[in-house]
Design a protein around this motif. Structure first.
Motif, PDB file in Angstrom:
ATOM      1  N   ALA A 159      59.688 124.238  11.850  1.00  0.00           N
ATOM      2  CA  ALA A 159      59.122 125.005  10.738  1.00  0.00           C
ATOM      3  C   ALA A 159      57.721 124.543  10.367  1.00  0.00           C
ATOM      4  N   PHE A 160      57.364 123.305  10.728  1.00  0.00           N
ATOM      5  CA  PHE A 160      56.054 122.775  10.353  1.00  0.00           C
ATOM      6  C   PHE A 160      54.976 123.108  11.381  1.00  0.00           C
ATOM      7  N   HIS A 161      55.347 123.673  12.535  1.00  0.00           N
ATOM      8  CA  HIS A 161      54.369 123.810  13.618  1.00  0.00           C
ATOM      9  C   HIS A 161      53.153 124.665  13.258  1.00  0.00           C
ATOM     10  N   PRO A 162      53.230 125.708  12.398  1.00  0.00           N
ATOM     11  CA  PRO A 162      52.004 126.449  12.083  1.00  0.00           C
ATOM     12  C   PRO A 162      50.958 125.616  11.342  1.00  0.00           C
ATOM     13  N   ARG A 163      51.370 124.527  10.707  1.00  0.00           N
ATOM     14  CA  ARG A 163      50.449 123.705   9.921  1.00  0.00           C
ATOM     15  C   ARG A 163      50.154 122.359  10.598  1.00  0.00           C
ATOM     16  N   CYS A 164      50.784 122.105  11.733  1.00  0.00           N
ATOM     17  CA  CYS A 164      50.707 120.779  12.362  1.00  0.00           C
ATOM     18  C   CYS A 164      49.468 120.659  13.245  1.00  0.00           C
ATOM     19  N   ALA A 165      48.684 119.619  13.008  1.00  0.00           N
ATOM     20  CA  ALA A 165      47.462 119.390  13.782  1.00  0.00           C
ATOM     21  C   ALA A 165      47.736 118.703  15.114  1.00  0.00           C
ATOM     22  N   HIS A 166      49.000 118.339  15.381  1.00  0.00           N
ATOM     23  CA  HIS A 166      49.329 117.573  16.577  1.00  0.00           C
ATOM     24  C   HIS A 166      50.247 118.325  17.529  1.00  0.00           C
ATOM     25  N   ARG A 167      50.484 119.600  17.288  1.00  0.00           N
ATOM     26  CA  ARG A 167      51.415 120.340  18.130  1.00  0.00           C
ATOM     27  C   ARG A 167      50.902 120.485  19.567  1.00  0.00           C
ATOM     28  N   ASP A 168      49.584 120.392  19.765  1.00  0.00           N
ATOM     29  CA  ASP A 168      49.040 120.515  21.116  1.00  0.00           C
ATOM     30  C   ASP A 168      49.376 119.301  21.979  1.00  0.00           C
ATOM     31  N   LYS A 169      49.901 118.235  21.379  1.00  0.00           N
ATOM     32  CA  LYS A 169      50.274 117.037  22.132  1.00  0.00           C
ATOM     33  C   LYS A 169      51.698 117.126  22.684  1.00  0.00           C
ATOM     34  N   VAL A 170      52.410 118.187  22.324  1.00  0.00           N
ATOM     35  CA  VAL A 170      53.777 118.387  22.801  1.00  0.00           C
ATOM     36  C   VAL A 170      53.739 119.304  24.017  1.00  0.00           C
ATOM     37  N   PRO A 171      54.378 118.897  25.122  1.00  0.00           N
ATOM     38  CA  PRO A 171      54.335 119.723  26.342  1.00  0.00           C
ATOM     39  C   PRO A 171      54.935 121.121  26.110  1.00  0.00           C
ATOM     40  N   GLY A 172      54.309 122.134  26.705  1.00  0.00           N
ATOM     41  CA  GLY A 172      54.835 123.493  26.645  1.00  0.00           C
ATOM     42  C   GLY A 172      54.818 124.066  25.241  1.00  0.00           C
ATOM     43  N   ASP A 173      55.780 124.939  24.976  1.00  0.00           N
ATOM     44  CA  ASP A 173      55.888 125.616  23.678  1.00  0.00           C
ATOM     45  C   ASP A 173      57.088 125.138  22.877  1.00  0.00           C
ATOM     46  N   LEU A 174      57.487 123.878  23.077  1.00  0.00           N
ATOM     47  CA  LEU A 174      58.686 123.363  22.402  1.00  0.00           C
ATOM     48  C   LEU A 174      58.600 123.526  20.892  1.00  0.00           C
ATOM     49  N   CYS A 175      57.436 123.247  20.303  1.00  0.00           N
ATOM     50  CA  CYS A 175      57.299 123.318  18.846  1.00  0.00           C
ATOM     51  C   CYS A 175      57.561 124.725  18.325  1.00  0.00           C
ATOM     52  N   VAL A 176      57.242 125.735  19.144  1.00  0.00           N
ATOM     53  CA  VAL A 176      57.380 127.130  18.725  1.00  0.00           C
ATOM     54  C   VAL A 176      58.761 127.678  19.039  1.00  0.00           C
ATOM     55  N   THR A 177      59.373 127.184  20.092  1.00  0.00           N
ATOM     56  CA  THR A 177      60.622 127.798  20.566  1.00  0.00           C
ATOM     57  C   THR A 177      61.886 127.025  20.227  1.00  0.00           C
ATOM     58  N   GLU A 178      61.781 125.730  19.947  1.00  0.00           N
ATOM     59  CA  GLU A 178      62.991 124.918  19.790  1.00  0.00           C
ATOM     60  C   GLU A 178      62.917 124.040  18.542  1.00  0.00           C
ATOM     61  N   MET A 179      63.943 124.145  17.703  1.00  0.00           N
ATOM     62  CA  MET A 179      64.031 123.279  16.533  1.00  0.00           C
ATOM     63  C   MET A 179      64.344 121.858  16.976  1.00  0.00           C
ATOM     64  N   PRO A 180      63.495 120.878  16.643  1.00  0.00           N
ATOM     65  CA  PRO A 180      63.779 119.498  17.055  1.00  0.00           C
ATOM     66  C   PRO A 180      65.000 118.947  16.323  1.00  0.00           C
TER      67      PRO A 180
END
Length: 363
Positions: free
Chosen positions: A301-322
């Motif tokens: 849920a935080f990925h739209p505001r997260c400045a570090h999402r580009d450090k996560v491989p692929g689209d995990l932040c957008v597609t999968e709840m950690p």
């Protein structure tokens, strides 16, 4: 299910006094269901303090009101488990809930002026709270107990102020009266919802000292809900960070304030001033706004505001709840994040920006 009578001897319960497991609170609306709390789990032991932090709308107060049984069953849906002193309160009948509320557990609301009835004297409200759980007590006994509690929380001349109306009390005195009302039946669980809101710093310190003194006296389990990480640093043993209705990080106060591993926690820390920082230093706000709980983002849920999402491989932040997993293999410290090396990112990128002096010391 434990009976109310056995729950009243709550100090005999083994394990944590409050146990919340997989709590979900949903409010049906015309636009769709609003899941204000989703899959929340935590526990609090007697004599310990849990701090719950997060932005407005993160679910802090909603979850605590569920513990107190204050949600209207006609306009809310609550699933999961909440055990108070061994008694399951989810689905508990209202008459049995009233026996627990105020007796085994109590809540201090953030707006004391709104929480206290303006038409009744402060002492009458305290005496009524006592009489509800001590039906054999006389009016004189209840009034004596009210005066005793006002004195205990530091109200000057309690035998006179007991007959004042709430508007005749200052802000700090009203908050003390609210604490007296919450503790008048010696509850084992005390929930303080923003107890120092709108108070000046001197009164804030007095209120926090009072809560700590009373906790030591009553050995209560305490939950403190606040936006103020300074309050958390002073009072809490453990910290639960909430975002969009979920727990996103949990750990001891020291771990959360010095070695956080969730970017949202970094944002909370970066938005408060550093002690000793230059007066020209700028605070770093979290970009964007909290998500709508009617249509929350996919994945984290935080990925739209997260400045570090580009450090996560692929689209995990957008597609999968950690999942909520151990942080850097440290027992008891949990984080909900896909970042593969958050500790290193915090030390090398985040800390130099929010606390350069501390970052220099840790190199």
């Amino acid at each position: 299910m434990t009976s109310p009578s056995s729950a009243s001897s709550s100090t005999d319960v083994d394990g944590p006094f409050l146990q919340v497991e997989d709590l979900t609170v949903t409010f049906p609306t015309q636009d769709g269901p609003v899941q204000a709390v989703k899959g929340l789990s935590y526990s609090v032991e007697l004599g310990k303090t849990l701090g719950i932090v997060g932005e407005s709308g993160s679910g802090k107060s909603v979850s605590s009101m569920a513990v107190m049984g204050l949600h209207d069953a006609r306009s809310s849906e609550i699933t999961g488990s909440i055990r108070v002193g061994g008694t399951e309160v989810v689905g508990l009948a209202e008459n049995r809930m009233r026996k627990l509320r105020g007796n085994s557990m109590a809540m201090i609301f953030q707006d004391a002026l709104a929480a206290l009835h303006p038409f009744y004297r402060v002492g009458e409200q305290l005496a009524e709270g006592y009489s509800q759980h001590h039906p054999k007590a006389s009016k004189r006994d209840a009034r004596r107990k009210a005066i005793e509690m006002l004195d205990r929380v530091g109200i000057p001349q309690p035998d006179r102020r007991v007959d004042d109306f709430p508007h005749q009390f200052s802000g700090g005195m009203r908050q003390r009266a609210m604490i007296a009302l919450g503790l008048i039946n010696d509850p084992s669980l005390l929930i303080a919802d923003e107890p120092t809101t709108a108070l000046d710093v001197t009164v804030q310190a007095q209120i926090l000292d009072l809560l700590q003194d009373l906790q030591r006296e009553f050995n209560s389990a305490v939950i403190i809900i606040t936006h103020d990480l300074g309050v958390i640093a002073e009072m809490a043993d453990d910290v639960l960070v909430m975002y969009a209705g979920r727990c996103v990080e949990f750990g001891t106060t020291k771990e959360i304030l010095t070695r956080p591993e969730m970017p949202y926690s970094w944002g909370l820390l970066s938005s408060i001033p550093e002690v000793g920082a230059s007066t020209d230093a700028r605070l770093i706000p979290i970009p964007g706004n909290p998500p709508s709980l009617l249509s929350p983002p996919t994945g984290c849920a935080f990925h739209p505001r997260c400045a570090h999402r580009d450090k996560v491989p692929g689209d995990l932040c957008v597609t999968e709840m950690p999942s909520l997993t151990s942080a850097s293999n440290r027992a008891g410290h949990l984080k909900r994040c896909h970042l593969p090396n958050p500790e290193e990112i915090y030390r090398t990128e985040v800390l130099p920006e929010i606390a350069p002096d501390l970052a220099e010391e840790t190199r």
